[in-house]
Design a protein around this motif. Structure first.
Motif, PDB file in Angstrom:
ATOM      1  N   TYR A 157      50.188 -45.338  45.112  1.00 62.85           N
ATOM      2  CA  TYR A 157      50.433 -44.456  43.943  1.00 62.85           C
ATOM      3  C   TYR A 157      51.444 -45.065  42.837  1.00 62.85           C
ATOM      4  O   TYR A 157      52.099 -45.931  43.067  1.00 62.85           O
ATOM      5  CB  TYR A 157      51.344 -43.328  44.396  1.00 62.85           C
TER       6      TYR A 157
ATOM      7  N   LEU B 190      47.747 -39.937  35.236  1.00 67.98           N
ATOM      8  CA  LEU B 190      47.391 -40.022  36.713  1.00 67.98           C
ATOM      9  C   LEU B 190      46.809 -41.282  36.923  1.00 67.98           C
ATOM     10  O   LEU B 190      45.633 -41.643  36.542  1.00 67.98           O
ATOM     11  CB  LEU B 190      46.525 -38.856  37.019  1.00 67.98           C
TER      12      LEU B 190
ATOM     13  N   ALA C  70      42.918 -35.633  44.547  1.00 69.52           N
ATOM     14  CA  ALA C  70      44.108 -35.594  43.803  1.00 69.52           C
ATOM     15  C   ALA C  70      44.155 -34.123  43.934  1.00 69.52           C
ATOM     16  O   ALA C  70      43.477 -33.059  43.556  1.00 69.52           O
ATOM     17  CB  ALA C  70      44.031 -35.983  42.419  1.00 69.52           C
TER      18      ALA C  70
ATOM     19  N   ILE D  32      46.980 -30.865  42.587  1.00 73.89           N
ATOM     20  CA  ILE D  32      47.939 -30.814  41.558  1.00 73.89           C
ATOM     21  C   ILE D  32      48.362 -29.215  41.565  1.00 73.89           C
ATOM     22  O   ILE D  32      47.548 -28.599  41.223  1.00 73.89           O
ATOM     23  CB  ILE D  32      47.542 -31.146  40.315  1.00 73.89           C
TER      24      ILE D  32
ATOM     25  N   GLN E  56      42.638 -28.853  43.617  1.00 74.85           N
ATOM     26  CA  GLN E  56      42.031 -29.950  43.905  1.00 74.85           C
ATOM     27  C   GLN E  56      40.999 -30.559  43.165  1.00 74.85           C
ATOM     28  O   GLN E  56      40.317 -29.958  42.553  1.00 74.85           O
ATOM     29  CB  GLN E  56      41.507 -29.864  45.311  1.00 74.85           C
TER      30      GLN E  56
ATOM     31  N   ILE F 240      52.249 -33.404  43.086  1.00 72.87           N
ATOM     32  CA  ILE F 240      50.913 -34.110  43.081  1.00 72.87           C
ATOM     33  C   ILE F 240      50.811 -35.057  44.616  1.00 72.87           C
ATOM     34  O   ILE F 240      51.563 -35.794  44.629  1.00 72.87           O
ATOM     35  CB  ILE F 240      50.809 -35.342  41.998  1.00 72.87           C
TER      36      ILE F 240
ATOM     37  N   LEU G 142      47.987 -37.540  46.352  1.00 75.44           N
ATOM     38  CA  LEU G 142      46.847 -38.284  46.249  1.00 75.44           C
ATOM     39  C   LEU G 142      46.764 -38.825  47.727  1.00 75.44           C
ATOM     40  O   LEU G 142      47.394 -39.126  48.486  1.00 75.44           O
ATOM     41  CB  LEU G 142      47.047 -39.558  45.435  1.00 75.44           C
TER      42      LEU G 142
END
Length: 271
Positions: free
Chosen positions: A182, A199, A217, A219, A223, A244, A246
Motif C-alpha cells: 500500500y 490511490l 479496493a 472505499i 467496492q 480504504i 486494498l
C-alpha cells in the motif's frame, strides 16, 4: 322594485365576501410555506475511481540500495544509502497532475515502507533510521512529487532486514510470492486536495488482469476492482474519516496468501 334591489345587494355582498375569503386563504397558504423555507434537496456524492493519466513514465529510472549491504544489522540508527539513476530527487514532476493532486513542495522522493506500514518520504538518497529489533521487510521505490510511484522493475528495492541478535517478530512474509504494498492515500487532506485523492500501490511478482489477479479496493464500503497496475483517482468522497481497504485477489475473488495482501487505512478529509 324594492325587493329586486334588496336581492341584488345581497348577491353583491355575498360575492365580495367570497372573493375576500379566497384572497385570505391564498395569502395564508403562501405565508405558511414560502419558497425560501422549503427543505433543501440533499444529493449524496457518488464515490468513483478512474485511471490517472498524463504522468511521465520514467521507464529508465533506477533505485538501488548500497547500504546496509548485509541482511543483519545492529540495533540503533542505521545509515541507508540509495543510488538513484535517471531520476532527480527534489525536483517537481513535470505534469499537470501537480495541480490535480496533493503535491509535495519538496519534490520527487523515495517512499520507504517497512512491513507494509505507512511510508516515510525521503528527498535525499542518504539518511539514517532507527529500526526496532526483529525481522523486517523493506520495500522502497521512487515517487513523483505528487506521490505516484514509478512502476518499473528497476525502480524498487525489496530487502529483508534482521535487526539485533535475537529477532522475535518474524513476519512470515515471502516476498517471492505475489505481494501487495500500500502507498496512497495517506494522512490528512484539506481544501482543494480533498477533491482528487491518489490511490496507488506497488505489486510484486504478479501482473494484474481482468482474468487473473486483481486489486479490490473498498472505499467507505464501496467496492471497485482494479485490473491494471495503474494509479487511480478517487472522487466524490465525503468530509471526515475515509476508510480504504486494498486486497490482492485471484480470479475468483479470494485474497492471495500473505500478510501484506489485505491492508486497511484511514485518512481524514477536512474543509
Amino acid at each position: 322594485m324594492k325587493k329586486h334591489t334588496t336581492t341584488l345587494l345581497s348577491s353583491l355582498v355575498l360575492i365580495a365576501f367570497t372573493v375576500t375569503s379566497c384572497k385570505e386563504n391564498t395569502s395564508s397558504v403562501n405565508e405558511a410555506s414560502p419558497e425560501s423555507e422549503k427543505p433543501a434537496e440533499v444529493v449524496a456524492k457518488k464515490i468513483t475511481i478512474s485511471k490517472l493519466e498524463n504522468s511521465p513514465a520514467y521507464s529508465d529510472a533506477v533505485l538501488k540500495i548500497e547500504s546496509p549491504s548485509a541482511e543483519n544489522i545492529k540495533t540503533g540508527e542505521t545509515d541507508f544509502n540509495f543510488k538513484v539513476e535517471n531520476y532527480e530527487l527534489g525536483a517537481q514532476t513535470d505534469s499537470p497532475n501537480v495541480q490535480l493532486l496533493a503535491n509535495s513542495g519538496k519534490g520527487q522522493h523515495i517512499h520507504f515502507i517497512l512491513n507494509n506500514e505507512p511510508y516515510s518520504a525521503h528527498y535525499e538518497s542518504a539518511f539514517a533510521k532507527a529500526l526496532p529489533e526483529g525481522t523486517h521487510h523493506l520495500v522502497a521505490f521512487l515517487s513523483r512529487s505528487y506521490h505516484e510511484s514509478v512502476k518499473n522493475e528497476n525502480s524498487v528495492v525489496v530487502k529483508k532486514l534482521v535487526v539485533g541478535d535475537s529477532p522475535e517478530n518474524e513476519t512470515g512474509v515471502n516476498v517471492e510470492e505475489p505481494t501487495l504494498i500500500y502507498s496512497r492515500p495517506k494522512g490528512t487532506y484539506s481544501g482543494k486536495d480533498t477533491e482528487n485523492l491518489l490511490l496507488d500501490f506497488f505489486v510484486l511478482n504478479t501482473k494484474l488482469s481482468e482474468s487473473g489477479n486483481k486489486v479490490r479496493a473498498t472505499i467507505n464500503g464501496e467496492q471497485f476492482e482494479i485490473t491494471e497496475w495503474a494509479p487511480q483517482v478517487i472522487r466524490g468522497l465525503p468530509m471526515g474519516e475515509v476508510t480504504i481497504m486494498l486486497e490482492l485477489i485471484d480470479s475468483k475473488g479470494n485474497v492471495l496468501d500473505g500478510p501484506f495482501n489485505k491492508v486497511t487505512r484511514t485518512v481524514v478529509l477536512k474543509e
